[in-house]
Design a protein around this motif. Structure first.
Motif, PDB file in Angstrom:
ATOM      1  N   ASN A 243     -76.589 -30.901   9.562  1.00 14.03           N
ATOM      2  CA  ASN A 243     -75.462 -31.621   8.974  1.00 14.03           C
ATOM      3  C   ASN A 243     -75.224 -32.902   9.773  1.00 14.03           C
ATOM      4  O   ASN A 243     -74.528 -32.904  10.785  1.00 14.03           O
ATOM      5  CB  ASN A 243     -74.215 -30.733   8.989  1.00 14.03           C
ATOM      6  N   CYS A 244     -75.826 -33.991   9.340  1.00 15.68           N
ATOM      7  CA  CYS A 244     -75.782 -35.235  10.108  1.00 15.68           C
ATOM      8  C   CYS A 244     -74.359 -35.791  10.221  1.00 15.68           C
ATOM      9  O   CYS A 244     -73.949 -36.253  11.285  1.00 15.68           O
ATOM     10  CB  CYS A 244     -76.707 -36.268   9.480  1.00 15.68           C
ATOM     11  N   SER A 245     -73.597 -35.730   9.129  1.00 10.98           N
ATOM     12  CA  SER A 245     -72.210 -36.200   9.183  1.00 10.98           C
ATOM     13  C   SER A 245     -71.375 -35.315  10.100  1.00 10.98           C
ATOM     14  O   SER A 245     -70.489 -35.792  10.809  1.00 10.98           O
ATOM     15  CB  SER A 245     -71.609 -36.226   7.775  1.00 10.98           C
TER      16      SER A 245
ATOM     17  N   PRO B 108     -89.843 -31.465  10.690  1.00  5.48           N
ATOM     18  CA  PRO B 108     -89.250 -30.546   9.711  1.00  5.48           C
ATOM     19  C   PRO B 108     -88.953 -29.162  10.275  1.00  5.48           C
ATOM     20  O   PRO B 108     -88.109 -28.438   9.742  1.00  5.48           O
ATOM     21  CB  PRO B 108     -90.306 -30.489   8.596  1.00  5.48           C
ATOM     22  N   GLY B 109     -89.634 -28.799  11.360  1.00  6.83           N
ATOM     23  CA  GLY B 109     -89.394 -27.488  11.952  1.00  6.83           C
ATOM     24  C   GLY B 109     -87.997 -27.321  12.509  1.00  6.83           C
ATOM     25  O   GLY B 109     -87.557 -26.185  12.756  1.00  6.83           O
TER      26      GLY B 109
ATOM     27  N   ARG C 235     -80.672 -41.894  12.313  1.00  2.00           N
ATOM     28  CA  ARG C 235     -81.613 -41.247  13.221  1.00  2.00           C
ATOM     29  C   ARG C 235     -81.701 -39.750  12.936  1.00  2.00           C
ATOM     30  O   ARG C 235     -82.775 -39.151  13.066  1.00  2.00           O
ATOM     31  CB  ARG C 235     -81.174 -41.470  14.672  1.00  2.00           C
ATOM     32  N   CYS C 236     -80.588 -39.159  12.577  1.00  3.90           N
ATOM     33  CA  CYS C 236     -80.569 -37.730  12.277  1.00  3.90           C
ATOM     34  C   CYS C 236     -81.515 -37.402  11.122  1.00  3.90           C
ATOM     35  O   CYS C 236     -82.351 -36.493  11.218  1.00  3.90           O
ATOM     36  CB  CYS C 236     -79.137 -37.307  11.941  1.00  3.90           C
ATOM     37  N   TYR C 237     -81.415 -38.149  10.035  1.00  6.84           N
ATOM     38  CA  TYR C 237     -82.303 -37.914   8.887  1.00  6.84           C
ATOM     39  C   TYR C 237     -83.754 -38.249   9.234  1.00  6.84           C
ATOM     40  O   TYR C 237     -84.682 -37.564   8.788  1.00  6.84           O
ATOM     41  CB  TYR C 237     -81.833 -38.736   7.687  1.00  6.84           C
ATOM     42  N   HIS C 238     -83.952 -39.290  10.038  1.00  5.15           N
ATOM     43  CA  HIS C 238     -85.298 -39.677  10.443  1.00  5.15           C
ATOM     44  C   HIS C 238     -85.950 -38.571  11.268  1.00  5.15           C
ATOM     45  O   HIS C 238     -87.123 -38.233  11.064  1.00  5.15           O
ATOM     46  CB  HIS C 238     -85.246 -40.985  11.238  1.00  5.15           C
TER      47      HIS C 238
ATOM     48  N   LEU D 201     -80.943 -38.900  19.024  1.00  3.12           N
ATOM     49  CA  LEU D 201     -79.785 -39.388  18.281  1.00  3.12           C
ATOM     50  C   LEU D 201     -79.012 -40.467  19.034  1.00  3.12           C
ATOM     51  O   LEU D 201     -78.563 -41.453  18.450  1.00  3.12           O
ATOM     52  CB  LEU D 201     -78.828 -38.231  17.969  1.00  3.12           C
ATOM     53  N   PHE D 202     -78.870 -40.279  20.343  1.00  4.55           N
ATOM     54  CA  PHE D 202     -77.940 -41.120  21.097  1.00  4.55           C
ATOM     55  C   PHE D 202     -78.600 -42.005  22.148  1.00  4.55           C
ATOM     56  O   PHE D 202     -77.906 -42.710  22.878  1.00  4.55           O
ATOM     57  CB  PHE D 202     -76.875 -40.232  21.750  1.00  4.55           C
ATOM     58  N   ASN D 203     -79.920 -42.004  22.217  1.00  5.12           N
ATOM     59  CA  ASN D 203     -80.614 -42.800  23.224  1.00  5.12           C
ATOM     60  C   ASN D 203     -80.304 -44.289  23.064  1.00  5.12           C
ATOM     61  O   ASN D 203     -80.415 -44.853  21.973  1.00  5.12           O
ATOM     62  CB  ASN D 203     -82.123 -42.577  23.108  1.00  5.12           C
ATOM     63  N   GLY D 204     -79.910 -44.925  24.174  1.00  5.81           N
ATOM     64  CA  GLY D 204     -79.664 -46.361  24.167  1.00  5.81           C
ATOM     65  C   GLY D 204     -78.332 -46.794  23.588  1.00  5.81           C
ATOM     66  O   GLY D 204     -78.060 -47.993  23.521  1.00  5.81           O
TER      67      GLY D 204
END
Length: 286
Positions: free
Chosen positions: A65-67, A59-60, A50-53, A137-140
């Protein structure tokens, strides 16, 4: 008394070592069984994906750093009692996932989960907490750590109301407070006019977290939209006692208040699924 044979000593030593590794020495409690479901399967892959998505879609927001964000979640909850996780435990996570909220775009909600997110997806004119980076990121998802060991508990986690400071409820209270604090200009609120009881429950996050964290020096107005279910009863409207009480509560926080019954753009979305309903054939617009 004769000493036990060497093989017996070896067995006892093996059992003791196993207990130490598993954090289950006599006198130390096992992780209790909670009422809620355990940590969501494959949660690490879901959050990082989700972070990369989100970075691709927005893009703004810049490169994140997703990890590292995932590790902040782990550090916030592992080796801690899942019923003793506070908003402060998520402080670092909030900082690394912080995001600017455009003025006049905040849309808070209570008891309108499905409709409010259909609306923001259809119009892209407003932002709910779940549309922000942190909320997206954390929904659901569900998660909690283990008191005695590192890692996450995939067997059970506290339900939302099982204990006050549980992993998930403290996270959403933290995220809601951060979202409210970042809001500016007109803040809109979508409420369900067909819901049973008070339109805005006093224990809701809207009442206990979001409104108190709106900054009167940055928020010019709180504009409430009372939306009836298209097939539901009109149990609350802007002049009902429940809304008047909410108005007083908002104004006590030095915030300007206004209210709209059945905000027409939202009702138009409802009418897409119910074009023949009487409410969809009105000629008046707000």
């Amino acid at each position: 008394m004769s000493c036990p044979p060497v093989s017996m000593l070896a067995l006892l030593l093996m059992l003791l070592t196993s207990s130490l590794v598993n954090g289950n020495v006599t006198g130390q409690p096992k992780n209790p069984k909670y009422k809620g479901s355990g940590t969501t399967s494959n949660i690490r892959n879901i959050v990082i994906g989700r972070c990369y998505h989100y970075m691709f879609l927005h893009p703004g927001i810049g490169v994140r750093n997703c990890s590292g964000i995932w590790q902040e979640l782990i550090d916030a909850v592992q080796r801690k009692d899942p019923c003793k996780i506070t908003q402060e435990d998520y402080k670092r996570l909030a900082q690394v996932a912080a995001q600017t909220v455009p003025c006049d775009k905040t849309l808070l909600w209570s008891r309108t989960n499905n409709l409010v997110h259909r609306y923001t997806k259809a119009t892209e004119n407003f932002v709910t907490l779940e549309d922000t980076f942190l909320g997206f990121l954390f929904n659901g998802l569900t998660w909690c750590g283990k008191t005695l060991r590192p890692g996450l508990n995939y067997k059970s986690c506290p339900a939302w109301d099982e204990c006050e400071y549980n992993s998930v409820s403290s996270f959403w209270k933290m995220a809601s407070a951060a979202f409210a604090q970042a809001s500016c200009g007109i803040v809109n609120v979508m409420l369900n006019g067909s819901a049973e009881g008070d339109i805005s429950r006093k224990q809701s996050i809207l009442r206990t977290v979001e409104i108190p964290n709106l900054d009167p020096s940055r928020v010019s107005e709180v504009k409430v939209w009372v939306i009836d279910d298209i097939e539901g009863e009109d149990k609350n409207s802007c002049d009902s006692a429940s809304l008047m009480e909410l108005e007083n509560y908002i104004e006590e926080h030095k915030l300007k208040y206004s209210c709209i019954d059945n905000y027409r753009p939202v009702q138009a979305l409802q009418c897409a699924d119910n074009p023949d309903h009487a409410a969809c054939n009105k000629c008046t617009y707000l």
